[in-house]
Scaffold this active site. Structure first.
Site, short mmCIF file in Angstrom:
data_model
loop_
_atom_site.label_atom_id
_atom_site.label_comp_id
_atom_site.label_asym_id
_atom_site.label_seq_id
_atom_site.Cartn_x
_atom_site.Cartn_y
_atom_site.Cartn_z
N LEU A 196 38.79 37.50 66.19
CA LEU A 196 37.42 37.97 66.40
C LEU A 196 36.47 36.82 66.08
O LEU A 196 36.82 35.91 65.31
CB LEU A 196 37.12 39.17 65.50
CG LEU A 196 38.03 40.39 65.65
CD1 LEU A 196 37.49 41.56 64.83
CD2 LEU A 196 38.17 40.82 67.10
N ASP A 197 35.27 36.85 66.68
CA ASP A 197 34.27 35.85 66.32
C ASP A 197 33.07 36.55 65.67
O ASP A 197 33.09 37.76 65.47
CB ASP A 197 33.88 35.00 67.54
CG ASP A 197 33.17 35.80 68.63
OD1 ASP A 197 32.77 36.96 68.37
OD2 ASP A 197 33.02 35.28 69.74
N SER A 198 32.06 35.76 65.34
CA SER A 198 30.95 36.33 64.56
C SER A 198 30.22 37.43 65.35
O SER A 198 29.76 38.41 64.76
CB SER A 198 29.98 35.24 64.14
OG SER A 198 29.53 34.53 65.28
N ASP A 227 31.65 39.42 67.48
CA ASP A 227 32.55 40.58 67.46
C ASP A 227 32.35 41.39 66.18
O ASP A 227 32.51 42.61 66.19
CB ASP A 227 34.02 40.13 67.53
CG ASP A 227 34.39 39.56 68.89
OD1 ASP A 227 33.76 39.96 69.88
OD2 ASP A 227 35.30 38.73 68.95
#
Lengths: 86, 275
Positions: free
Chosen positions: A37-39, A41
């Site tokens: 996941l990224d920020s 997400d």
């Protein structure tokens, strides 16, 4: 809801939203490194959990401490218990 | 969906073409890259004096020409089909989102009608030291190491200056050929700037140069631009999640149709146009 049902709903909601393989939904899975996941997400993750459980969590300070899927399980279970007591 | 046709029986002429492609294309690409780097400063100042464009625009124009050169080198070995790539339909300012199958994808996008495109990508391409200075000069955006506010500021400036952005929302090349999960950056940007999303479906580049392989293979490459998606046209225009899902469904359906078309039409001579 039992703790098991809460965990299943969390895993299902997250897997559906981010199109993750349910086999990867393990409590020790790191959100950034293992689930990739990224920020952005993480912002969506909060929305997904709020929609699934119908309570607000974005103002909670303790969400800053969340690193793994297991942290999310514990956070939601504790929050649900807290709300049930009120 | 877009899996390479690795199991198709190869004829002797196929092996000859693979041999010729690998004998000629890589040295020509190296030469073209070296010539491009050598000529860049002179061309930069000539274009600056002649057009008055800023450094980003000039660099993007020269990168676009470089990409066209790549395509010209590959042209004898690549059968190509372009669908819906029309200037009036997909002109900037907009956000292009493309599926990602191969390192070759980025060069194929030199077929876009505008040169004024900034690419939003992860950090590793910025480590290619022979490309990195030009990527920085062209205002390419490192979406992995920069904060969202910083990304937004750069992207909004590019769009407001009439440019376009290109995202690969899968984040990296698909090793299976299937469409992978989409990250949200491009769609959140569309919501926050009001820019249209132009979905681009790429098929066949993973047969030319799939991830993990170092030799080229002739193939048919199809690039199809779908109808642009205006965030304001959706039921909940503030939801980047809805736009992301809508665009992904469009692309999934279109890629499936392209695969069916390709399977039902193996003799494609006459139906193609040049890259």
């Amino acid at each position: 809801m039992t703790d098991r049902e809460i965990i299943e709903l969390i895993d299902k909601s997250i897997a559906e939203e981010f199109e993750l393989d349910e086999a990867h939904m393990k409590p020790e899975a790191l959100l950034f490194d293992d689930l990739e996941l990224d920020s952005l997400d993480i912002v969506d993750l909060v929305v997904v959990l709020e929609n699934a459980f119908q309570f607000k969590i974005r103002e909670e300070d303790s969400i800053q401490e969340i690193r793994t899927l297991g942290d999310i399980h514990r956070f939601v279970i504790n929050k649900k218990k807290e709300l049930d007591k009120q | 969906m877009t899996r390479p046709q690795a199991n198709r029986m190869k004829r002797p002429v196929d092996f000859l073409l693979i041999f010729l492609m690998n004998l000629t294309a890589p040295p020509l690409i190296l030469l073209w890259t070296a010539v491009g780097i050598f000529l860049f400063p002179a061309l930069f100042f000539i274009l600056k004096a002649a057009t008055g464009w800023n450094a980003e625009q000039i660099t993007r124009r020269l990168i676009w020409v470089y990409g066209r050169g790549w395509l010209a080198i590959m042209l004898p070995f690549i059968r190509s089909e372009l669908i819906g790539i029309k200037r009036d339909k997909i002109k900037p300012p907009c956000i292009y989102v493309a599926n990602h199958l191969s390192f070759f994808d980025i060069y194929c996008l030199a077929v876009l009608p505008s040169f004024n495109v900034s690419i939003a990508i992860r950090s590793w391409p910025f480590k290619m030291y022979w490309y990195a200075p030009f990527m920085h000069m062209a205002g390419y955006i490192d979406v992995e190491n920069r904060q969202w506010e910083d990304i937004f500021e750069s992207a909004a400036r590019i769009l407001s200056n009439g440019g376009a952005l290109l995202f690969f929302p899968e984040g990296h090349r698909s090793r299976s050929g299937e469409l992978q999960r989409f990250y949200s950056g491009a769609f959140k940007l569309a919501v926050e700037t009001g820019a249209k999303i132009v979905p681009l479906c790429i098929k066949g580049t993973n047969e030319v140069l799939p991830p993990g392989r170092w030799w080229l293979s002739p193939a048919k490459v199809t690039i199809k631009a779908l109808e642009p998606v205006d965030p304001k046209s959706l039921a909940d225009s503030s939801s980047h999640r809805l736009i992301r899902k809508t665009v992904k469904n469009m692309m999934r359906q279109s890629l499936a149709e392209m695969t069916l078309d390709s399977a039902g039409n193996t003799d494609i001579a006459g139906s193609e146009c040049s890259l």
